[in-house]
Scaffold this motif. Structure first.
Motif, mmCIF file in Angstrom:
data_model
loop_
_atom_site.group_PDB
_atom_site.id
_atom_site.type_symbol
_atom_site.label_atom_id
_atom_site.label_comp_id
_atom_site.label_asym_id
_atom_site.label_seq_id
_atom_site.Cartn_x
_atom_site.Cartn_y
_atom_site.Cartn_z
ATOM 1 N N PHE A 179 0.810 -1.216 0.000
ATOM 2 C CA PHE A 179 0.000 0.000 0.000
ATOM 3 C C PHE A 179 0.847 1.270 0.000
ATOM 4 C CE2 PHE A 179 -2.807 -3.328 1.343
ATOM 5 C CZ PHE A 179 -4.018 -3.005 0.761
ATOM 6 N N GLY A 180 2.148 1.120 -0.195
ATOM 7 C CA GLY A 180 3.020 2.280 -0.287
ATOM 8 C C GLY A 180 3.057 2.829 -1.705
ATOM 9 N N ASP A 181 3.927 3.804 -1.907
ATOM 10 C CA ASP A 181 4.033 4.430 -3.222
ATOM 11 C C ASP A 181 4.769 3.574 -4.232
ATOM 12 O OD1 ASP A 181 2.592 6.599 -2.416
ATOM 13 O OD2 ASP A 181 4.299 7.975 -2.256
ATOM 14 N N ASP A 182 5.256 2.408 -3.789
ATOM 15 C CA ASP A 182 5.896 1.486 -4.736
ATOM 16 C C ASP A 182 4.869 0.667 -5.508
ATOM 17 O OD1 ASP A 182 5.156 0.145 -2.375
ATOM 18 O OD2 ASP A 182 6.648 -1.439 -2.695
ATOM 19 N N GLY A 233 -4.311 -0.901 -4.504
ATOM 20 C CA GLY A 233 -4.620 -0.901 -3.079
ATOM 21 C C GLY A 233 -6.039 -0.439 -2.805
ATOM 22 N N ARG A 234 -6.494 0.541 -3.554
ATOM 23 C CA ARG A 234 -7.855 1.036 -3.381
ATOM 24 C C ARG A 234 -8.873 -0.067 -3.644
ATOM 25 N NH1 ARG A 234 -10.678 5.654 -7.251
ATOM 26 N NH2 ARG A 234 -12.587 5.963 -5.994
ATOM 27 N N ALA A 235 -8.655 -0.851 -4.695
ATOM 28 C CA ALA A 235 -9.572 -1.948 -5.018
ATOM 29 C C ALA A 235 -9.570 -3.008 -3.918
ATOM 30 C CB ALA A 235 -9.182 -2.576 -6.354
ATOM 31 N N ILE A 236 -8.405 -3.273 -3.333
ATOM 32 C CA ILE A 236 -8.320 -4.248 -2.240
ATOM 33 C C ILE A 236 -9.116 -3.757 -1.035
ATOM 34 C CG2 ILE A 236 -6.758 -5.354 -0.585
ATOM 35 C CD1 ILE A 236 -4.598 -5.237 -2.819
ATOM 36 N N LEU A 237 -8.959 -2.490 -0.691
ATOM 37 C CA LEU A 237 -9.661 -1.931 0.463
ATOM 38 C C LEU A 237 -11.172 -1.967 0.267
ATOM 39 C CD1 LEU A 237 -7.328 1.121 1.124
ATOM 40 C CD2 LEU A 237 -7.575 -0.872 2.609
ATOM 41 N N TYR A 254 8.443 5.406 3.984
ATOM 42 C CA TYR A 254 7.753 5.516 5.260
ATOM 43 C C TYR A 254 6.610 6.528 5.171
ATOM 44 C CZ TYR A 254 11.622 3.123 7.742
ATOM 45 O OH TYR A 254 12.554 2.218 8.191
ATOM 46 N N GLY A 255 5.493 6.152 5.762
ATOM 47 C CA GLY A 255 4.356 7.058 5.853
ATOM 48 C C GLY A 255 3.379 6.961 4.699
ATOM 49 N N THR A 256 3.800 6.350 3.588
ATOM 50 C CA THR A 256 2.935 6.395 2.407
ATOM 51 C C THR A 256 1.756 5.438 2.495
ATOM 52 O OG1 THR A 256 4.420 4.868 1.226
ATOM 53 C CG2 THR A 256 4.745 7.230 0.879
ATOM 54 N N ALA A 257 1.869 4.359 3.270
ATOM 55 C CA ALA A 257 0.691 3.505 3.443
ATOM 56 C C ALA A 257 -0.419 4.291 4.134
ATOM 57 C CB ALA A 257 1.040 2.250 4.234
#
Length: 342
Positions: A36-39, A45-49, A70-73
């Motif tokens: 869920f980070g910027d990688d 990730g949105r579809a998973i959520l 760090y922090g991007t999730a």
């Protein structure tokens, strides 16, 4: 087109009471440690959520340094809240943690009051929230008085920035001490988050009994053994897998001895009509003292496969005996240093 959650989202998921509290958690929760980070693409990730919530997953677990970077999730989760989930905030349990390295210098790591409360403020800002439901001390810090670390958790509740507090990877003895300090301040210990899987069974010796006695819940993270307890590694290390990136699962852990255990467990899973991942999740949840299994997901398909563990029948005594032949501690607990420090 705006997102509308499925009307049937509560029809299938069982919810378990967290210790002696009033809070129930889904039997399977979703962690945002990886993917869920910027990688990774935001839309994945949105579809998973969205799919997770449609299937009754109401608990989303984060930490300040989840990413990468760090922090991007947390930032991406905050974006998903704005895009889709904000109308359902009161149906969600959102947790975050602080305790590992987050920013440079002496105030961006470990368990000081300055670090924990500063980190919580940053987490709330990234997610666009006024409060989280659960705020954790991510690990025990032997260099900071436990009263200070736990006192910061108390302050988070008193300031209205967290509804409940928890700890992660604490030993049974430090868990008892933390619970006593919290109780004295009128803030109960809601939950402990330990690593637990078929290949990492340390919590069975004492911690589960301790939590039951204290009236605290238990949410087991890494029930798939950092990904080892999937069918990915039955025939080697595939390109692009977590082990190939030397992430939380290094190739050193994929010894022939460990892979033989994984293959043996896979045979039991097949006999039960399950994938290996489903077996691993079902097994963690066999003990009612485990409130929830905390899984990750890199795709909607993987999420759905994991949630299908809830459809499996209970284990028979013969199946549990067969599992025990292979389910032994296998040197994969990367977080042992935290509890051993206490």
């Amino acid at each position: 087109m705006p997102y509308l959650a499925e009307d049937s989202r509560y029809d299938r998921m069982p919810y378990r009471r967290t210790g002696r509290s009033g809070l129930k958690l889904p039997a399977i929760s979703l962690g945002l440690w990886h993917n869920f980070g910027d990688d990774r693409p935001y839309e994945t990730g949105r579809a998973i959520l969205r799919r997770a919530f449609d299937l009754g997953v109401t608990h989303f677990d984060l930490a300040n340094n989840y990413g990468p970077p760090y922090g991007t999730a947390e930032s991406n989760f905050g974006r998903a809240l704005r895009d889709d989930l904000r109308p359902y905030r009161d149906e969600l349990v959102i947790s975050t943690k602080a305790g590992y390295d987050m920013w440079p210098g002496p105030y961006g790591d470990h368990g000081s009051r300055k670090y924990l409360l500063s980190s919580l403020d940053q987490s709330l800002s990234r997610m666009g929230l006024d409060y989280v439901d659960i705020f954790y001390s991510h690990r025990f810090d032997p260099e900071t008085p436990l009263e200070e670390t736990v006192g910061a958790l108390v302050s988070a509740v008193q300031q209205g920035k967290a509804l409940y507090v928890g700890i992660s990877s604490y030993s049974p003895s430090t868990t008892r001490q933390a619970a006593e300090i919290l109780r004295g301040a009128g803030v109960p210990l809601l939950i402990h988050q330990p690593s637990y899987s078929l290949l990492n069974r340390w919590i069975e010796a004492e911690l589960l009994d301790t939590l039951a006695e204290l009236g605290a819940g238990c949410i087991a993270f890494s029930p798939l053994g950092q990904g080892m307890l999937t069918d990915k590694y039955l025939d080697g290390v595939p390109e692009g897998s977590r082990a190939s990136r030397d992430s939380s699962l290094s190739t050193d852990l994929l010894s022939e001895e460990n892979l033989a255990r994984v293959r043996g467990l896979n045979g039991i899973a097949q006999a039960r009509g399950q994938s290996l991942a489903q077996l691993a999740i079902s097994w963690v949840l066999r003990d009612e003292r485990v409130t929830s299994a905390l899984i990750g997901a890199s795709s909607v398909a993987q999420l759905e496969d994991s949630l299908a563990a809830l459809d499996a029948p209970p284990f028979t005594d013969a199946e549990l005996a067969a599992v025990d032949e292979y389910a032994v501690d296998s040197g994969i607990d990367l977080w042992a240093s935290s509890r051993n420090a206490g």
